[in-house]
Design a protein around this motif. Structure first.
Motif, short mmCIF file in Angstrom:
data_model
loop_
_atom_site.label_atom_id
_atom_site.label_comp_id
_atom_site.label_asym_id
_atom_site.label_seq_id
_atom_site.Cartn_x
_atom_site.Cartn_y
_atom_site.Cartn_z
N GLY A 106 1.64 4.99 -11.40
CA GLY A 106 0.60 4.20 -12.04
C GLY A 106 -0.23 3.35 -11.10
O GLY A 106 -0.89 2.42 -11.54
N GLN A 107 -0.21 3.65 -9.84
CA GLN A 107 -0.98 2.89 -8.86
C GLN A 107 -1.98 3.82 -8.15
O GLN A 107 -2.16 3.78 -6.94
CB GLN A 107 -0.04 2.24 -7.84
CG GLN A 107 1.00 1.33 -8.44
CD GLN A 107 0.38 0.18 -9.20
OE1 GLN A 107 -0.51 -0.51 -8.70
NE2 GLN A 107 0.81 -0.03 -10.43
N CYS A 108 -2.63 4.67 -8.93
CA CYS A 108 -3.43 5.77 -8.40
C CYS A 108 -4.54 5.35 -7.44
O CYS A 108 -4.87 6.08 -6.52
CB CYS A 108 -4.02 6.57 -9.55
SG CYS A 108 -2.75 7.27 -10.63
N SER A 109 -5.11 4.18 -7.63
CA SER A 109 -6.22 3.77 -6.77
C SER A 109 -5.76 3.21 -5.42
O SER A 109 -6.59 2.91 -4.56
CB SER A 109 -7.07 2.71 -7.48
OG SER A 109 -6.30 1.54 -7.70
N SER A 110 -4.45 3.09 -5.23
CA SER A 110 -3.98 2.48 -3.98
C SER A 110 -2.91 3.30 -3.28
O SER A 110 -2.07 2.77 -2.58
CB SER A 110 -3.45 1.07 -4.27
OG SER A 110 -2.43 1.10 -5.23
N GLY A 111 -2.95 4.61 -3.45
CA GLY A 111 -1.93 5.47 -2.87
C GLY A 111 -2.19 5.83 -1.43
O GLY A 111 -3.26 5.55 -0.90
N PRO A 112 -1.20 6.40 -0.80
CA PRO A 112 0.12 6.74 -1.31
C PRO A 112 0.97 5.50 -1.60
O PRO A 112 1.00 4.56 -0.81
CB PRO A 112 0.76 7.55 -0.18
CG PRO A 112 -0.36 8.08 0.63
CD PRO A 112 -1.43 7.04 0.50
N THR A 113 1.62 5.53 -2.75
CA THR A 113 2.46 4.44 -3.19
C THR A 113 3.91 4.72 -2.82
O THR A 113 4.40 5.83 -2.98
CB THR A 113 2.34 4.27 -4.72
OG1 THR A 113 1.00 3.89 -5.03
CG2 THR A 113 3.30 3.22 -5.25
N VAL A 114 4.59 3.66 -2.33
CA VAL A 114 6.01 3.75 -1.99
C VAL A 114 6.72 2.60 -2.70
O VAL A 114 6.26 1.46 -2.66
CB VAL A 114 6.23 3.64 -0.46
CG1 VAL A 114 7.71 3.55 -0.12
CG2 VAL A 114 5.58 4.82 0.25
N ARG A 115 7.83 2.92 -3.36
CA ARG A 115 8.63 1.91 -4.06
C ARG A 115 10.04 1.91 -3.48
O ARG A 115 10.67 2.95 -3.38
CB ARG A 115 8.68 2.25 -5.54
CG ARG A 115 9.59 1.34 -6.35
CD ARG A 115 9.60 1.79 -7.80
NE ARG A 115 10.74 1.23 -8.48
CZ ARG A 115 11.41 1.83 -9.45
NH1 ARG A 115 11.03 3.03 -9.87
NH2 ARG A 115 12.44 1.25 -10.00
N VAL A 116 10.51 0.73 -3.09
CA VAL A 116 11.87 0.55 -2.59
C VAL A 116 12.67 -0.07 -3.72
O VAL A 116 12.43 -1.22 -4.10
CB VAL A 116 11.90 -0.34 -1.32
CG1 VAL A 116 13.32 -0.51 -0.81
CG2 VAL A 116 10.99 0.22 -0.24
N THR A 117 13.61 0.70 -4.28
CA THR A 117 14.29 0.26 -5.50
C THR A 117 15.29 -0.87 -5.27
O THR A 117 15.57 -1.61 -6.21
CB THR A 117 15.02 1.42 -6.19
OG1 THR A 117 16.06 1.91 -5.35
CG2 THR A 117 14.06 2.54 -6.55
N SER A 118 15.80 -1.02 -4.07
CA SER A 118 16.84 -2.04 -3.84
C SER A 118 16.35 -3.45 -4.12
O SER A 118 17.11 -4.30 -4.56
CB SER A 118 17.37 -1.94 -2.42
OG SER A 118 16.32 -2.14 -1.49
N ASP A 119 15.07 -3.71 -3.86
CA ASP A 119 14.53 -5.05 -4.11
C ASP A 119 13.18 -4.99 -4.84
O ASP A 119 12.46 -5.97 -4.90
CB ASP A 119 14.40 -5.85 -2.81
CG ASP A 119 13.50 -5.18 -1.79
OD1 ASP A 119 12.93 -4.10 -2.07
OD2 ASP A 119 13.38 -5.73 -0.68
N GLU A 120 12.87 -3.82 -5.40
CA GLU A 120 11.62 -3.60 -6.14
C GLU A 120 10.40 -4.02 -5.34
O GLU A 120 9.50 -4.69 -5.84
CB GLU A 120 11.66 -4.29 -7.50
CG GLU A 120 12.49 -3.55 -8.51
CD GLU A 120 12.11 -2.08 -8.71
OE1 GLU A 120 10.92 -1.73 -8.67
OE2 GLU A 120 13.04 -1.28 -8.91
N THR A 121 10.35 -3.57 -4.10
CA THR A 121 9.17 -3.78 -3.27
C THR A 121 8.29 -2.55 -3.41
O THR A 121 8.76 -1.42 -3.32
CB THR A 121 9.57 -3.97 -1.80
OG1 THR A 121 10.38 -5.14 -1.70
CG2 THR A 121 8.36 -4.14 -0.91
#
Length: 108
Positions: free
Chosen positions: A55-70
């Motif tokens: 859901g962050q299409c205008s700012s990709g590539p998007t990376v999510r780190v699940t351990s701390d929700e960064t």
């Protein structure tokens, strides 16, 4: 490459994950190369996976780190070593790559 729904929660006992969006907008911005760069790092404590749209299409590539929700935006392969060293191994997020839509900075 495994596809993971970005909204899935981390189950107890699972390794934290680095998700790299592989959907249309991110793919057009080179997210496959970003995913490959993370996969090439020695990250025994993390799983690295491609994901569906976050859901962050205008700012990709998007990376999510699940351990701390960064959440990171506009991550290119050359950004990966710094994210790994400073954040994944060192615990300090890379501020200039934080997604401002998610990580609001407060100025007083």
């Amino acid at each position: 490459m495994a596809q993971v729904n970005a909204s899935e929660s981390l189950w107890e006992g699972e390794k934290p994950c680095i998700l790299v969006c592989q959907h249309r907008s991110c793919a057009m911005q080179g997210s496959a190369r970003t995913l490959k760069a993370f996969e090439n790092e020695a990250l025994s404590d993390f799983t690295v996976e491609g994901s569906e749209c976050m859901g962050q299409c205008s700012s990709g590539p998007t990376v999510r780190v699940t351990s701390d929700e960064t959440w990171y935006c506009q991550v290119q392969p050359e950004d990966v070593p710094k994210i790994v060293e400073q954040h994944i191994k060192g615990g300090e997020p890379v501020e200039e790559k934080l997604n401002p839509r998610i990580h609001l900075r407060m100025y007083f």
